[in-house]
Design an enzyme around this catalytic site. Structure first.
Site, PDB file in Angstrom:
ATOM      1  N   GLY A  11      13.307  25.567 -15.078  1.00 18.29           N
ATOM      2  CA  GLY A  11      12.926  26.673 -16.241  1.00 18.29           C
ATOM      3  C   GLY A  11      12.336  25.952 -17.406  1.00 18.29           C
ATOM      4  CD  GLU A  30      -6.630   3.931  -2.357  1.00 21.13           C
ATOM      5  OE1 GLU A  30      -6.288   3.806  -1.177  1.00 21.13           O
ATOM      6  OE2 GLU A  30      -5.742   3.287  -3.388  1.00 21.13           O
ATOM      7  CB  THR A  84      -5.038   0.568 -10.247  1.00 19.46           C
ATOM      8  OG1 THR A  84      -5.494   2.445 -10.230  1.00 19.46           O
ATOM      9  CG2 THR A  84      -3.551   0.441 -10.579  1.00 19.46           C
ATOM     10  CG  LEU A 128     -15.616   1.122  -3.700  1.00 17.12           C
ATOM     11  CD1 LEU A 128     -16.681   0.351  -3.151  1.00 17.12           C
ATOM     12  CD2 LEU A 128     -14.888   1.858  -2.416  1.00 17.12           C
TER      13      LEU A 128
END
Length: 402
Positions: free
Chosen positions: A358, A382, A178, A133
Protein backbone atom coordinates in the site's frame (compact mmCIF):
# COMPACT_ATOMS: atom_id res chain seq x y z
CA UNK A 1 14.96 0.72 6.73
CA UNK A 2 17.82 -1.67 5.83
CA UNK A 3 17.04 -4.55 3.51
CA UNK A 4 16.43 -7.93 5.09
CA UNK A 5 18.72 -10.74 4.01
CA UNK A 6 17.07 -12.82 1.27
CA UNK A 7 15.11 -15.84 2.48
CA UNK A 8 16.82 -19.12 1.54
CA UNK A 9 15.41 -20.70 -1.61
CA UNK A 10 15.17 -24.51 -1.67
CA UNK A 11 17.47 -25.02 -4.65
CA UNK A 12 18.04 -28.07 -6.81
CA UNK A 13 21.83 -28.18 -7.04
CA UNK A 14 23.74 -30.93 -8.84
CA UNK A 15 26.66 -31.48 -6.44
CA UNK A 16 27.77 -31.05 -2.84
CA UNK A 17 30.35 -28.56 -4.10
CA UNK A 18 27.56 -26.46 -5.59
CA UNK A 19 25.66 -26.53 -2.29
CA UNK A 20 28.78 -25.35 -0.45
CA UNK A 21 29.22 -22.62 -3.05
CA UNK A 22 25.69 -21.30 -2.55
CA UNK A 23 26.18 -21.43 1.22
CA UNK A 24 29.32 -19.28 0.81
CA UNK A 25 27.38 -16.80 -1.31
CA UNK A 26 24.60 -16.57 1.27
CA UNK A 27 27.14 -15.88 3.99
CA UNK A 28 28.69 -13.05 1.97
CA UNK A 29 25.23 -11.69 1.20
CA UNK A 30 24.20 -11.64 4.86
CA UNK A 31 27.46 -10.09 6.09
CA UNK A 32 28.60 -7.78 3.30
CA UNK A 33 25.81 -6.97 0.83
CA UNK A 34 22.25 -6.94 2.21
CA UNK A 35 22.93 -4.78 5.30
CA UNK A 36 24.28 -1.93 3.16
CA UNK A 37 22.23 -2.25 -0.03
CA UNK A 38 19.56 0.39 0.60
CA UNK A 39 21.94 3.01 1.99
CA UNK A 40 24.54 2.55 -0.73
CA UNK A 41 22.00 2.56 -3.57
CA UNK A 42 20.46 5.74 -2.19
CA UNK A 43 23.93 7.32 -2.09
CA UNK A 44 24.81 6.02 -5.57
CA UNK A 45 27.84 4.17 -4.20
CA UNK A 46 29.46 1.36 -6.18
CA UNK A 47 30.66 -1.43 -3.85
CA UNK A 48 34.06 -2.15 -5.39
CA UNK A 49 35.18 -3.84 -2.18
CA UNK A 50 32.39 -6.41 -2.61
CA UNK A 51 33.64 -7.29 -6.09
CA UNK A 52 37.15 -7.65 -4.70
CA UNK A 53 35.81 -10.04 -2.08
CA UNK A 54 33.87 -12.00 -4.70
CA UNK A 55 37.03 -12.27 -6.79
CA UNK A 56 39.08 -13.46 -3.81
CA UNK A 57 36.35 -16.02 -3.06
CA UNK A 58 36.45 -17.42 -6.60
CA UNK A 59 32.99 -16.12 -7.50
CA UNK A 60 33.84 -13.88 -10.49
CA UNK A 61 34.91 -16.71 -12.79
CA UNK A 62 32.50 -19.50 -11.92
CA UNK A 63 31.54 -20.69 -15.43
CA UNK A 64 35.09 -20.64 -16.78
CA UNK A 65 37.97 -23.12 -16.95
CA UNK A 66 39.97 -23.67 -13.75
CA UNK A 67 43.14 -23.81 -15.87
CA UNK A 68 42.94 -20.01 -16.01
CA UNK A 69 41.46 -19.32 -12.57
CA UNK A 70 37.82 -20.10 -13.24
CA UNK A 71 35.47 -22.20 -11.14
CA UNK A 72 34.59 -25.00 -13.59
CA UNK A 73 30.93 -24.61 -12.63
CA UNK A 74 28.03 -25.34 -15.00
CA UNK A 75 25.70 -22.51 -15.90
CA UNK A 76 23.01 -24.25 -13.88
CA UNK A 77 25.02 -23.41 -10.75
CA UNK A 78 26.48 -20.05 -11.84
CA UNK A 79 23.03 -18.61 -12.59
CA UNK A 80 21.68 -19.59 -9.18
CA UNK A 81 24.61 -17.76 -7.60
CA UNK A 82 23.67 -14.69 -9.66
CA UNK A 83 20.10 -14.98 -8.44
CA UNK A 84 21.26 -15.03 -4.82
CA UNK A 85 23.42 -11.94 -5.36
CA UNK A 86 20.73 -10.02 -7.25
CA UNK A 87 18.15 -10.76 -4.56
CA UNK A 88 20.41 -8.93 -2.11
CA UNK A 89 21.43 -6.11 -4.46
CA UNK A 90 20.98 -5.93 -8.22
CA UNK A 91 24.05 -3.73 -8.62
CA UNK A 92 26.11 -6.71 -7.46
CA UNK A 93 24.25 -9.49 -9.27
CA UNK A 94 24.09 -7.64 -12.58
CA UNK A 95 27.68 -6.50 -12.13
CA UNK A 96 28.88 -10.09 -11.87
CA UNK A 97 26.83 -10.99 -14.95
CA UNK A 98 28.37 -8.11 -16.94
CA UNK A 99 31.86 -9.10 -15.79
CA UNK A 100 31.22 -12.67 -17.00
CA UNK A 101 29.97 -11.28 -20.31
CA UNK A 102 33.16 -9.25 -20.66
CA UNK A 103 35.28 -12.40 -20.12
CA UNK A 104 33.32 -14.50 -22.61
CA UNK A 105 35.08 -13.44 -25.82
CA UNK A 106 38.59 -14.15 -24.56
CA UNK A 107 37.61 -17.39 -22.81
CA UNK A 108 35.76 -18.70 -25.85
CA UNK A 109 37.70 -17.30 -28.80
CA UNK A 110 41.10 -16.18 -27.57
CA UNK A 111 44.31 -18.04 -28.31
CA UNK A 112 45.88 -20.15 -25.56
CA UNK A 113 48.57 -17.51 -25.20
CA UNK A 114 46.02 -14.70 -24.85
CA UNK A 115 44.09 -16.72 -22.30
CA UNK A 116 47.22 -17.48 -20.28
CA UNK A 117 48.28 -13.82 -20.40
CA UNK A 118 44.98 -12.25 -19.34
CA UNK A 119 42.35 -14.65 -17.99
CA UNK A 120 43.87 -15.39 -14.55
CA UNK A 121 43.72 -11.71 -13.58
CA UNK A 122 40.28 -11.29 -15.16
CA UNK A 123 38.75 -14.35 -13.47
CA UNK A 124 40.35 -14.28 -10.05
CA UNK A 125 42.88 -11.48 -9.84
CA UNK A 126 40.62 -8.70 -8.69
CA UNK A 127 40.00 -7.09 -12.08
CA UNK A 128 36.54 -5.89 -13.11
CA UNK A 129 35.33 -5.95 -16.71
CA UNK A 130 32.81 -4.23 -18.95
CA UNK A 131 31.28 -5.01 -22.34
CA UNK A 132 31.21 -2.44 -25.14
CA UNK A 133 28.76 -3.18 -27.94
CA UNK A 134 26.00 -0.53 -27.85
CA UNK A 135 26.47 2.96 -29.27
CA UNK A 136 24.41 6.15 -29.21
CA UNK A 137 22.97 5.39 -32.66
CA UNK A 138 23.07 1.58 -32.57
CA UNK A 139 21.39 -0.07 -29.64
CA UNK A 140 19.17 -2.92 -30.78
CA UNK A 141 20.66 -2.63 -34.29
CA UNK A 142 24.13 -3.53 -33.05
CA UNK A 143 25.39 -4.61 -36.48
CA UNK A 144 25.33 -0.97 -37.58
CA UNK A 145 27.91 0.15 -35.01
CA UNK A 146 30.29 2.90 -36.15
CA UNK A 147 33.24 2.76 -33.76
CA UNK A 148 36.23 2.01 -36.02
CA UNK A 149 39.49 0.16 -35.54
CA UNK A 150 42.16 0.82 -38.16
CA UNK A 151 45.54 -0.89 -38.48
CA UNK A 152 48.61 1.27 -38.01
CA UNK A 153 51.40 -0.77 -39.60
CA UNK A 154 53.38 -3.67 -38.14
CA UNK A 155 56.32 -3.82 -35.83
CA UNK A 156 56.73 -3.99 -32.09
CA UNK A 157 53.87 -3.82 -29.61
CA UNK A 158 54.42 -0.93 -27.22
CA UNK A 159 52.72 -2.81 -24.38
CA UNK A 160 54.75 -6.05 -24.56
CA UNK A 161 57.82 -5.28 -26.66
CA UNK A 162 57.10 -8.36 -28.79
CA UNK A 163 56.85 -8.52 -32.54
CA UNK A 164 53.23 -8.24 -33.57
CA UNK A 165 50.91 -7.43 -36.41
CA UNK A 166 51.08 -3.77 -35.45
CA UNK A 167 48.69 -1.63 -33.45
CA UNK A 168 45.01 -0.99 -33.99
CA UNK A 169 43.72 2.52 -33.49
CA UNK A 170 40.16 2.66 -32.14
CA UNK A 171 38.00 5.76 -32.55
CA UNK A 172 34.34 6.20 -31.63
CA UNK A 173 31.83 6.26 -28.78
CA UNK A 174 30.16 3.43 -26.88
CA UNK A 175 26.99 3.98 -24.86
CA UNK A 176 25.13 2.44 -21.93
CA UNK A 177 28.26 0.76 -20.61
CA UNK A 178 27.81 -0.85 -17.19
CA UNK A 179 31.01 -0.19 -15.17
CA UNK A 180 31.90 2.49 -17.72
CA UNK A 181 34.79 4.53 -16.34
CA UNK A 182 35.63 2.17 -13.47
CA UNK A 183 36.34 -1.13 -15.26
CA UNK A 184 39.88 -2.50 -15.51
CA UNK A 185 39.27 -3.92 -18.97
CA UNK A 186 36.73 -3.59 -21.77
CA UNK A 187 35.71 -6.10 -24.42
CA UNK A 188 35.13 -3.76 -27.36
CA UNK A 189 33.40 -4.46 -30.68
CA UNK A 190 34.63 -2.18 -33.46
CA UNK A 191 34.32 -1.96 -37.22
CA UNK A 192 37.40 -3.12 -39.08
CA UNK A 193 35.79 -3.80 -42.46
CA UNK A 194 32.72 -3.19 -44.58
CA UNK A 195 29.30 -2.21 -43.29
CA UNK A 196 27.20 -4.86 -41.60
CA UNK A 197 27.82 -7.74 -39.24
CA UNK A 198 30.79 -9.20 -41.12
CA UNK A 199 32.94 -6.10 -40.72
CA UNK A 200 33.17 -6.18 -36.91
CA UNK A 201 36.10 -7.37 -34.78
CA UNK A 202 36.53 -7.85 -31.01
CA UNK A 203 39.33 -6.32 -28.93
CA UNK A 204 40.44 -6.45 -25.30
CA UNK A 205 41.17 -2.87 -24.23
CA UNK A 206 42.83 -1.96 -20.90
CA UNK A 207 40.83 0.41 -18.73
CA UNK A 208 43.75 2.82 -18.47
CA UNK A 209 44.50 2.97 -22.21
CA UNK A 210 45.64 6.38 -23.44
CA UNK A 211 42.82 8.15 -25.28
CA UNK A 212 40.05 6.28 -23.45
CA UNK A 213 37.74 8.42 -21.33
CA UNK A 214 34.30 8.14 -19.76
CA UNK A 215 31.49 10.67 -19.69
CA UNK A 216 29.64 11.43 -16.47
CA UNK A 217 27.48 8.46 -15.39
CA UNK A 218 23.87 8.47 -16.57
CA UNK A 219 21.27 9.60 -14.03
CA UNK A 220 19.04 6.53 -13.83
CA UNK A 221 15.72 5.75 -12.16
CA UNK A 222 17.23 2.66 -10.55
CA UNK A 223 20.54 0.87 -9.98
CA UNK A 224 22.04 4.18 -8.92
CA UNK A 225 25.02 2.42 -7.37
CA UNK A 226 26.03 0.89 -10.71
CA UNK A 227 27.71 3.42 -13.01
CA UNK A 228 26.43 3.44 -16.59
CA UNK A 229 28.34 5.76 -18.89
CA UNK A 230 29.40 6.56 -22.42
CA UNK A 231 32.99 5.69 -23.32
CA UNK A 232 34.98 7.78 -25.78
CA UNK A 233 37.79 6.21 -27.80
CA UNK A 234 40.01 8.99 -29.13
CA UNK A 235 42.68 7.16 -31.12
CA UNK A 236 43.09 4.40 -28.53
CA UNK A 237 45.98 2.14 -29.53
CA UNK A 238 45.90 -1.58 -28.79
CA UNK A 239 48.36 -4.16 -30.13
CA UNK A 240 47.18 -6.87 -32.49
CA UNK A 241 47.85 -9.33 -29.66
CA UNK A 242 44.69 -7.93 -28.05
CA UNK A 243 42.51 -8.69 -31.05
CA UNK A 244 40.17 -11.54 -30.08
CA UNK A 245 39.29 -14.04 -32.78
CA UNK A 246 39.63 -13.40 -36.48
CA UNK A 247 39.03 -10.09 -38.19
CA UNK A 248 35.33 -9.88 -39.01
CA UNK A 249 34.37 -12.50 -36.41
CA UNK A 250 33.39 -9.98 -33.76
CA UNK A 251 29.65 -9.93 -34.34
CA UNK A 252 29.39 -13.71 -34.10
CA UNK A 253 31.39 -13.53 -30.86
CA UNK A 254 29.04 -10.83 -29.57
CA UNK A 255 25.92 -12.86 -30.32
CA UNK A 256 27.41 -15.89 -28.60
CA UNK A 257 28.14 -13.80 -25.52
CA UNK A 258 24.66 -12.30 -25.51
CA UNK A 259 22.95 -15.70 -25.53
CA UNK A 260 24.76 -16.50 -22.29
CA UNK A 261 24.37 -12.98 -20.93
CA UNK A 262 20.60 -13.11 -21.39
CA UNK A 263 20.48 -16.07 -19.03
CA UNK A 264 22.37 -13.95 -16.51
CA UNK A 265 19.76 -11.21 -16.81
CA UNK A 266 16.97 -13.77 -16.39
CA UNK A 267 18.53 -15.09 -13.19
CA UNK A 268 19.01 -11.57 -11.83
CA UNK A 269 15.36 -10.78 -12.60
CA UNK A 270 14.17 -13.78 -10.61
CA UNK A 271 16.40 -12.69 -7.73
CA UNK A 272 14.81 -9.24 -7.70
CA UNK A 273 11.33 -10.76 -7.91
CA UNK A 274 12.08 -13.20 -5.08
CA UNK A 275 13.27 -10.34 -2.86
CA UNK A 276 10.05 -8.44 -3.58
CA UNK A 277 7.90 -11.48 -2.79
CA UNK A 278 9.76 -12.04 0.49
CA UNK A 279 9.06 -8.44 1.52
CA UNK A 280 5.40 -8.70 0.50
CA UNK A 281 4.82 -11.92 2.45
CA UNK A 282 6.58 -10.55 5.55
CA UNK A 283 4.48 -7.40 5.43
CA UNK A 284 1.18 -9.15 4.70
CA UNK A 285 1.57 -11.61 7.55
CA UNK A 286 2.52 -8.88 10.01
CA UNK A 287 0.19 -6.04 9.04
CA UNK A 288 -3.13 -5.99 10.90
CA UNK A 289 -6.32 -4.51 9.43
CA UNK A 290 -9.89 -5.08 10.62
CA UNK A 291 -8.52 -7.13 13.49
CA UNK A 292 -6.54 -9.70 11.50
CA UNK A 293 -3.45 -9.96 9.27
CA UNK A 294 -4.06 -8.67 5.75
CA UNK A 295 -2.69 -12.00 4.51
CA UNK A 296 -6.03 -13.49 5.62
CA UNK A 297 -7.89 -11.64 2.88
CA UNK A 298 -8.45 -13.80 -0.19
CA UNK A 299 -7.72 -11.14 -2.77
CA UNK A 300 -4.27 -10.54 -1.31
CA UNK A 301 -3.57 -14.24 -0.76
CA UNK A 302 -4.28 -14.91 -4.43
CA UNK A 303 -1.97 -12.05 -5.42
CA UNK A 304 0.87 -13.58 -3.39
CA UNK A 305 0.17 -16.99 -4.93
CA UNK A 306 0.37 -15.54 -8.45
CA UNK A 307 3.64 -13.78 -7.61
CA UNK A 308 5.20 -16.99 -6.29
CA UNK A 309 4.02 -18.95 -9.33
CA UNK A 310 5.59 -16.46 -11.74
CA UNK A 311 8.89 -16.72 -9.88
CA UNK A 312 8.96 -20.51 -9.88
CA UNK A 313 8.03 -20.62 -13.57
CA UNK A 314 10.79 -18.16 -14.44
CA UNK A 315 13.36 -20.03 -12.39
CA UNK A 316 12.44 -23.30 -14.11
CA UNK A 317 12.70 -21.63 -17.52
CA UNK A 318 16.15 -20.15 -17.03
CA UNK A 319 17.46 -23.37 -15.49
CA UNK A 320 16.11 -25.40 -18.39
CA UNK A 321 17.96 -23.15 -20.84
CA UNK A 322 21.11 -23.35 -18.70
CA UNK A 323 21.03 -27.14 -18.76
CA UNK A 324 20.82 -27.07 -22.55
CA UNK A 325 23.90 -24.83 -22.61
CA UNK A 326 25.74 -27.12 -20.20
CA UNK A 327 24.95 -30.10 -22.43
CA UNK A 328 26.41 -28.33 -25.47
CA UNK A 329 23.04 -28.07 -27.18
CA UNK A 330 21.59 -24.98 -28.94
CA UNK A 331 19.95 -22.64 -26.45
CA UNK A 332 19.57 -19.28 -28.20
CA UNK A 333 15.77 -19.49 -28.45
CA UNK A 334 15.45 -20.69 -24.86
CA UNK A 335 17.77 -17.93 -23.61
CA UNK A 336 15.58 -15.32 -25.32
CA UNK A 337 12.46 -16.91 -23.84
CA UNK A 338 14.00 -16.93 -20.36
CA UNK A 339 15.13 -13.31 -20.56
CA UNK A 340 11.71 -12.24 -21.86
CA UNK A 341 9.61 -14.17 -19.35
CA UNK A 342 11.76 -13.62 -16.26
CA UNK A 343 12.15 -9.87 -16.70
CA UNK A 344 8.45 -9.36 -17.46
CA UNK A 345 7.68 -11.46 -14.37
CA UNK A 346 10.02 -9.34 -12.26
CA UNK A 347 8.26 -6.17 -13.38
CA UNK A 348 4.85 -7.65 -12.51
CA UNK A 349 5.93 -9.13 -9.19
CA UNK A 350 7.67 -5.97 -7.97
CA UNK A 351 4.70 -3.81 -9.00
CA UNK A 352 2.37 -6.15 -7.11
CA UNK A 353 4.67 -6.05 -4.08
CA UNK A 354 4.31 -2.27 -3.97
CA UNK A 355 0.53 -2.76 -4.09
CA UNK A 356 0.60 -5.26 -1.22
CA UNK A 357 2.42 -2.77 0.98
CA UNK A 358 0.00 0.00 0.00
CA UNK A 359 1.18 3.50 0.87
CA UNK A 360 4.27 2.12 2.59
CA UNK A 361 5.24 0.38 -0.62
CA UNK A 362 5.44 3.75 -2.36
CA UNK A 363 7.94 5.09 0.18
CA UNK A 364 11.68 4.60 0.38
CA UNK A 365 11.26 3.27 3.93
CA UNK A 366 10.68 -0.15 2.37
CA UNK A 367 12.77 -1.69 -0.45
CA UNK A 368 9.95 -2.70 -2.79
CA UNK A 369 9.81 0.66 -4.57
CA UNK A 370 13.52 0.36 -5.33
CA UNK A 371 13.07 -3.20 -6.53
CA UNK A 372 10.29 -2.06 -8.88
CA UNK A 373 12.53 0.66 -10.34
CA UNK A 374 15.37 -1.81 -10.76
CA UNK A 375 13.17 -4.45 -12.41
CA UNK A 376 12.35 -2.04 -15.23
CA UNK A 377 15.89 -1.90 -16.59
CA UNK A 378 16.01 -5.68 -16.91
CA UNK A 379 13.34 -5.52 -19.62
CA UNK A 380 15.71 -3.26 -21.60
CA UNK A 381 19.32 -4.38 -21.17
CA UNK A 382 21.06 -7.01 -23.36
CA UNK A 383 18.30 -6.85 -25.93
CA UNK A 384 14.93 -5.30 -25.18
CA UNK A 385 12.05 -7.69 -24.64
CA UNK A 386 10.71 -6.71 -28.05
CA UNK A 387 14.00 -7.97 -29.52
CA UNK A 388 13.65 -11.20 -27.53
CA UNK A 389 10.23 -11.76 -29.11
CA UNK A 390 11.80 -11.27 -32.54
CA UNK A 391 14.51 -13.83 -31.72
CA UNK A 392 11.97 -16.40 -30.58
CA UNK A 393 9.74 -15.78 -33.59
CA UNK A 394 12.65 -16.23 -36.01
CA UNK A 395 13.39 -19.62 -34.48
CA UNK A 396 9.74 -20.58 -34.93
CA UNK A 397 8.89 -19.09 -38.32
CA UNK A 398 12.19 -18.13 -39.93
CA UNK A 399 13.46 -14.62 -40.84
CA UNK A 400 10.99 -11.88 -41.68
CA UNK A 401 10.23 -11.44 -45.38
CA UNK A 402 10.79 -8.01 -46.84
Amino acid sequence: MPDRAPQPVDRQLPTEEARDLVALVRDIVQREIAPHAAEQEDAGRFPREVFSLLSESGLLGLPYDSEFGGGDQPYEVYLQVLEELAAARLTVGLGVSVHSLACHALAGYGTKQQQADHLPAMLGGGLLGAYCLSEPASGSDAASLRTKAVRDGGGTSRSSGAESGGDWVITGTKAWITHGGIADFYTVLARTGAEGARGITAFLVPGDAEGLSAAAPEKKMGMKGSPTAQLHFDGVRVPDSRRIGEEGQGFAIALSALDSGRLGIAACAIGVAQAALDEAVAYATGRQQFGRPIADFQGLRFMLADMATQIEAGRALYLSAARLRDAGRPFSKEAAMAKLFCTDAAMKVTTDAVQVLGGYGYTADFPVERLMREAKVLQIVEGTNQIQRMVVARHLAGPETR
